[in-house]
Write a protein that holds these residues in place. Sequence first.
Motif, short mmCIF file in Angstrom:
data_model
loop_
_atom_site.label_atom_id
_atom_site.label_comp_id
_atom_site.label_asym_id
_atom_site.label_seq_id
_atom_site.Cartn_x
_atom_site.Cartn_y
_atom_site.Cartn_z
N ASN A 24 54.58 41.69 82.90
CA ASN A 24 55.79 40.85 83.02
C ASN A 24 56.17 40.17 81.72
O ASN A 24 57.29 39.71 81.56
N LYS A 25 55.22 40.07 80.78
CA LYS A 25 55.49 39.24 79.60
C LYS A 25 56.62 39.77 78.71
O LYS A 25 57.37 38.99 78.13
N SER A 26 56.76 41.08 78.61
CA SER A 26 57.84 41.58 77.75
C SER A 26 59.20 41.25 78.35
O SER A 26 60.16 41.03 77.61
N GLU A 125 55.17 27.14 76.46
CA GLU A 125 53.95 27.80 76.92
C GLU A 125 54.26 28.70 78.11
O GLU A 125 54.99 28.31 79.03
N GLY A 126 53.72 29.91 78.09
CA GLY A 126 53.93 30.83 79.21
C GLY A 126 55.35 31.38 79.29
O GLY A 126 55.69 32.06 80.25
N GLY A 127 56.20 31.07 78.28
CA GLY A 127 57.58 31.56 78.33
C GLY A 127 58.37 30.95 79.47
O GLY A 127 59.34 31.53 79.96
N VAL A 155 54.09 38.58 94.40
CA VAL A 155 53.95 38.51 92.94
C VAL A 155 53.00 37.37 92.57
O VAL A 155 53.00 36.33 93.23
N PRO A 156 52.15 37.57 91.56
CA PRO A 156 51.31 36.45 91.13
C PRO A 156 52.14 35.41 90.39
O PRO A 156 53.14 35.75 89.75
N VAL A 157 51.71 34.16 90.46
CA VAL A 157 52.49 33.07 89.90
C VAL A 157 51.65 32.19 88.96
O VAL A 157 50.56 31.75 89.32
N GLY A 160 55.82 30.35 87.38
CA GLY A 160 56.89 30.59 88.36
C GLY A 160 58.14 31.21 87.74
O GLY A 160 59.11 31.48 88.44
N THR A 161 58.09 31.46 86.44
CA THR A 161 59.25 32.03 85.74
C THR A 161 59.57 33.44 86.23
O THR A 161 60.73 33.78 86.47
N THR A 162 58.52 34.24 86.39
CA THR A 162 58.71 35.62 86.85
C THR A 162 59.24 35.61 88.28
O THR A 162 60.17 36.35 88.61
N LEU A 163 58.66 34.77 89.12
CA LEU A 163 59.13 34.64 90.50
C LEU A 163 60.61 34.28 90.55
O LEU A 163 61.39 34.91 91.27
N VAL A 243 42.64 36.96 86.77
CA VAL A 243 43.42 35.72 86.70
C VAL A 243 44.65 35.77 87.61
O VAL A 243 44.96 34.78 88.29
N TYR A 244 45.33 36.90 87.63
CA TYR A 244 46.59 36.98 88.38
C TYR A 244 46.60 38.09 89.44
O TYR A 244 46.70 37.81 90.63
N THR A 245 46.54 39.33 88.98
CA THR A 245 46.76 40.44 89.91
C THR A 245 45.61 40.58 90.90
O THR A 245 45.82 40.95 92.06
C1 LIG Z 1 51.70 35.33 82.85
C2 LIG Z 1 51.33 36.19 83.99
C3 LIG Z 1 51.77 35.93 85.29
C4 LIG Z 1 52.53 34.68 85.65
O1 LIG Z 1 53.85 34.70 85.27
P1 LIG Z 1 54.73 33.37 85.42
O2 LIG Z 1 56.08 33.82 85.05
O3 LIG Z 1 54.18 32.37 84.46
O4 LIG Z 1 54.62 32.88 86.80
C5 LIG Z 1 51.43 36.82 86.29
N1 LIG Z 1 50.68 37.90 86.03
C6 LIG Z 1 50.23 38.19 84.80
C7 LIG Z 1 49.36 39.36 84.61
C8 LIG Z 1 50.52 37.34 83.74
O5 LIG Z 1 50.06 37.61 82.52
#
Ligand SMILES: *Cc1c(COP(=O)(O)O)cnc(C)c1O
Length: 291
Positions: A24-26, A125-127, A155-157, A160-163, A243-245
């Motif tokens: 999601n970061k890109s 931080e975290g975009g 979706v992992p959070v 919350g930006t991606t959500l 951490v997330y997935t």
């Molecule tokens: C950063 C990250 C998230 C969380 O994204 P947010 O937009 O900060 O909620 C979820 N999954 C992965 C793998 C991440 O690196």
Amino acid sequence: MLGVSLGCVSLLRLDQAGGLAPGNKSFKLRDYFTHAARSGARRLVSFGGAWSNHLHALAALGKQYGIDTVGIVRGGETNTATLADAAAWGMRIHRVSRTEYRQRNDIAYQRALSEQFAPCLLIPEGGASLIGARGCADIGVIVQRLAPQATKIVVPVGTGTTLAGLVSALDSGCEVIGIAALKGALDLEQRVEDVLLQLAADTGARWSVRHDFHGGGFARAPSALREFLLAFEAVQGVELDPVYTGKMLFAIHQMVKTGEWDSETPVLAIHTGGLQGRRGYPWLEQGRHVC
Ligand SMILES: *Cc1c(COP(=O)(O)O)cnc(C)c1O
């Protein structure tokens, strides 16, 4: 799927797209590069810990787009594979004390950093920003294109930006469930609401965040999560990050197991990447040989 029963789950594999900055970061960072180019900023500056997926992706994209990057790294942590990659891609690593790091959202501190690294653009931080969320709306566009029948999306959070971006791009027939990776992120819903308001996404999907699957806190991996993750990888052949997935899929597994979720209802889970951070978990790399 003995031991890892999940019901009817499909994965959207964002971890397999995006080259050196998968996941999601890109999506979150992309528009910062256009902004930088437009505003005359010559470098992008952001904040993170020593295993930060965000700084890792920022460094990779900086190399790709030919723009300087600076990572303000929270002190007290040792050299990591993450920071080694980032430095190899040209990121300037600027270590600060934990006390100084705590000021990352203060205007005066940000002004000082902006002067120190001028001409630059600061990324929270975290975009976590409107710019970041707008980029993540494209994840929703991908969902609609590749899985138009999906109505229950997980979706992992973190921030919350991606959500928020995802929700803004989906229609009201969809439901998005976020799984919080942090413990006690009590203002999360408010922050997502704020971003959605700014995105003027009044037709978005329904959404909610589950706060009961953080496993003890950010980056914590209790034994039940470890066991699930290793079993999932052995059975499915898909790598997860703890951490997330990993927490997201463990949450789905738990909710199906307890009957809270109907195992027949199709679920689309978004694999947001983060696999570079696996290097911070020795048990994960060892586990692979055991299984
Ligand atoms: C950063 C990250 C998230 C969380 O994204 P947010 O937009 O900060 O909620 C979820 N999954 C992965 C793998 C991440 O690196």
